[in-house]
Design an enzyme around this catalytic site. Structure first.
Site, mmCIF file in Angstrom:
data_model
loop_
_atom_site.group_PDB
_atom_site.id
_atom_site.type_symbol
_atom_site.label_atom_id
_atom_site.label_comp_id
_atom_site.label_asym_id
_atom_site.label_seq_id
_atom_site.Cartn_x
_atom_site.Cartn_y
_atom_site.Cartn_z
ATOM 1 N N SER A 149 44.399 44.770 46.243
ATOM 2 C CA SER A 149 43.148 45.523 46.214
ATOM 3 C C SER A 149 43.167 46.647 45.186
ATOM 4 C CB SER A 149 42.887 46.112 47.597
ATOM 5 O OG SER A 149 44.025 46.883 47.976
ATOM 6 N N TRP A 202 41.529 45.180 39.743
ATOM 7 C CA TRP A 202 41.214 43.765 39.507
ATOM 8 C C TRP A 202 41.136 43.001 40.832
ATOM 9 C CZ3 TRP A 202 38.418 40.888 36.983
ATOM 10 C CH2 TRP A 202 38.680 39.553 36.667
ATOM 11 N N GLY A 203 42.025 43.330 41.763
ATOM 12 C CA GLY A 203 42.008 42.678 43.075
ATOM 13 C C GLY A 203 40.671 42.893 43.766
ATOM 14 N N LYS A 206 49.126 38.793 36.178
ATOM 15 C CA LYS A 206 49.430 38.531 34.774
ATOM 16 C C LYS A 206 50.886 38.898 34.537
ATOM 17 C CE LYS A 206 44.779 38.541 33.005
ATOM 18 N NZ LYS A 206 43.714 39.230 32.262
ATOM 19 N N LYS A 227 50.306 38.812 26.293
ATOM 20 C CA LYS A 227 49.335 39.595 25.510
ATOM 21 C C LYS A 227 49.479 41.079 25.801
ATOM 22 C CE LYS A 227 46.906 40.103 29.287
ATOM 23 N NZ LYS A 227 45.957 40.944 29.987
ATOM 24 N N ASN A 269 47.549 48.714 28.541
ATOM 25 C CA ASN A 269 48.748 48.753 27.698
ATOM 26 C C ASN A 269 48.427 49.288 26.312
ATOM 27 O OD1 ASN A 269 51.008 47.322 29.326
ATOM 28 N ND2 ASN A 269 49.137 46.141 29.696
ATOM 29 N N GLN A 302 51.705 46.668 32.908
ATOM 30 C CA GLN A 302 52.615 45.517 33.056
ATOM 31 C C GLN A 302 53.387 45.203 31.775
ATOM 32 O OE1 GLN A 302 52.737 43.375 36.101
ATOM 33 N NE2 GLN A 302 51.990 45.353 36.760
HETATM 34 P P1 13P Z 1 44.773 45.869 31.987
HETATM 35 O O1 13P Z 1 44.444 45.830 33.426
HETATM 36 O O2 13P Z 1 46.199 46.075 31.742
HETATM 37 O O3 13P Z 1 43.889 46.820 31.270
HETATM 38 O O4 13P Z 1 44.519 44.412 31.511
HETATM 39 C C1 13P Z 1 43.623 44.040 30.593
HETATM 40 C C2 13P Z 1 43.306 42.629 30.842
HETATM 41 O O5 13P Z 1 44.095 41.903 31.391
HETATM 42 C C3 13P Z 1 42.011 42.166 30.349
HETATM 43 O O6 13P Z 1 41.827 40.832 30.613
#
Ligand code: 13P
Length: 357
Positions: free
Chosen positions: A11, A14-15, A121, A212, A278, A306
């Protein structure tokens, strides 16, 4: 056919964003999905209240995705086992360093016919080999697992700005009619503002999604030093080639087309190299001269970049396999991050060391 039950394990920004998308779709497809999407939340206090209470009462993840209204059929659950109970679609969306601990707790405690999608990721890299996180989930829990990645900055997706994503999900060998398949996945994830493309190449999607982040650190460095647009494009180009090379050497089933054509490949690379965490961290490092850890603490609100971990892991792996010369960009970024090497030498490190066949 009983409706699918969906849970998000994780959570963060992104979660929460992916859980929001799924809750929007389950609400619109009541025959296919149970309406309620559960989201496991690592319980913490935020401004004097429990984070799960804030999410369930105010319908906002005030800590990790502030200002974004969440559907009221998205339910935060603080107990991991309670969250996954009876769910046959499990979405993993946690920082990859926590995966092992989470899988230990889940082992033997999930729906026996569950399927999973990893939105992590990262890769598990030890000194000699690489494992896909989706394969680790399969190995530990005995369930088939695909992965989702794309040019998806969480805050933009959360604000329903248009983007695309890639889901890698080859059908499992024990597939039976009514099981999770492309159509179900599409219905669960696709939104007018979030376009889904489904492929089979889990290796390519996973490698691109992890590597990436290292490239974005390189782009942040050169942008922080104001070297201009050409320099950034060069780092991205070389980064893309090293990502493809890594796939060829360590996961030969990965497809060049995934890197060059999918949202999870080149598009995610561009996005991450211009607006990802990043990139921002490395930009600030270059501008202030501070260490990665200092900037991480200042900037990331308890979350991690990450790419730092991935850069270190990839360095160990390629060094042990005597392949460092194949990855001059990754190696230089590692040396800058962890050994105080000056960013200024980046072009010299790349000179005459390019050996992608
Ligand atoms: P971050 O959450 O590290 O900003 O990732 C960017 C990303 O994965 C965009 O697709």
């Amino acid at each position: 056919m009983a409706p699918f039950r969906v849970v998000s394990v994780g959570s963060g920004n992104w979660g929460t964003c992916v859980a929001k998308i799924m809750a929007e779709n389950t609400r619109e497809n009541p025959l296919l999905f149970n309406q309620e999407v559960k989201m496991w939340v690592y319980e913490e206090e935020f401004e004097g209240r429990k984070l799960t209470d804030i999410i369930n009462e105010d319908h906002v993840n005030a800590k990790y995705l502030p200002g974004i209204k969440l559907p009221d059929n998205l339910k935060a659950v603080p107990d991991l086992l309670e969250a996954v109970k009876d769910c046959n679609i499990i979405i993993f969306n946690i920082p990859h360093q926590f995966l092992e601990g989470i899988l230990k707790q889940l082992k033997g405690n999930i729906h026996p016919k569950a399927r999973a999608i990893s939105c992590l990721k990262g890769l598990r890299v030890d000194e000699n080999d690489v494992e896909l996180l989706s394969d680790i989930i399969t190995k530990e829990l005995g369930i088939h697992c695909g992965c989702l990645a794309g040019a998806n900055l969480a805050i933009e997706v959360a604000n329903q700005k248009f983007s695309e994503t890639t889901i890698a999900y080859p059908l499992p060998s024990d597939y039976v009619a009514g099981d999770l398949d492309d159509t179900v996945l599409y219905t669960l994830f696709h939104r007018p503002y979030f376009h889904v493309h489904i492929v089979e190449d889990i290796s390519g999607v996973s490698i691109a999604g992890a590597l990436k982040n290292i490239v974005a650190i390189g782009v942040g460095f050169v942008d922080g030093l104001q070297w201009g647009e050409n320099a950034k494009a060069s780092i991205m180009r070389r980064g893309l080639l090293e990502m493809i090379k890594f796939g060829e050497l360590f996961k030969p089933d990965s497809k060049v087309a995934t890197f060059c054509q999918e949202s999870a490949g080149v598009a995610d690379l561009f996005t991450t190299c211009t607006g990802g965490r990043n990139f921002k961290l490395a930009y600030r490092m270059a501008q202030t001269g501070k260490s990665a850890n200092e900037i991480e603490e200042e900037m990331l609100n308890g979350q991690s970049a990450q790419g730092l971990i991935t850069a270190k892991e990839i360095h160990e792996l390629v060094k042990n396999r005597r392949l460092t010369d194949e990855f001059p960009l990754f190696e230089t970024i590692y040396q800058i991050l962890f050994h105080g090497v000056s960013i200024g030498i980046l072009p010299y490190m790349l000179e005459n060391k390019w050996s992608v066949s």
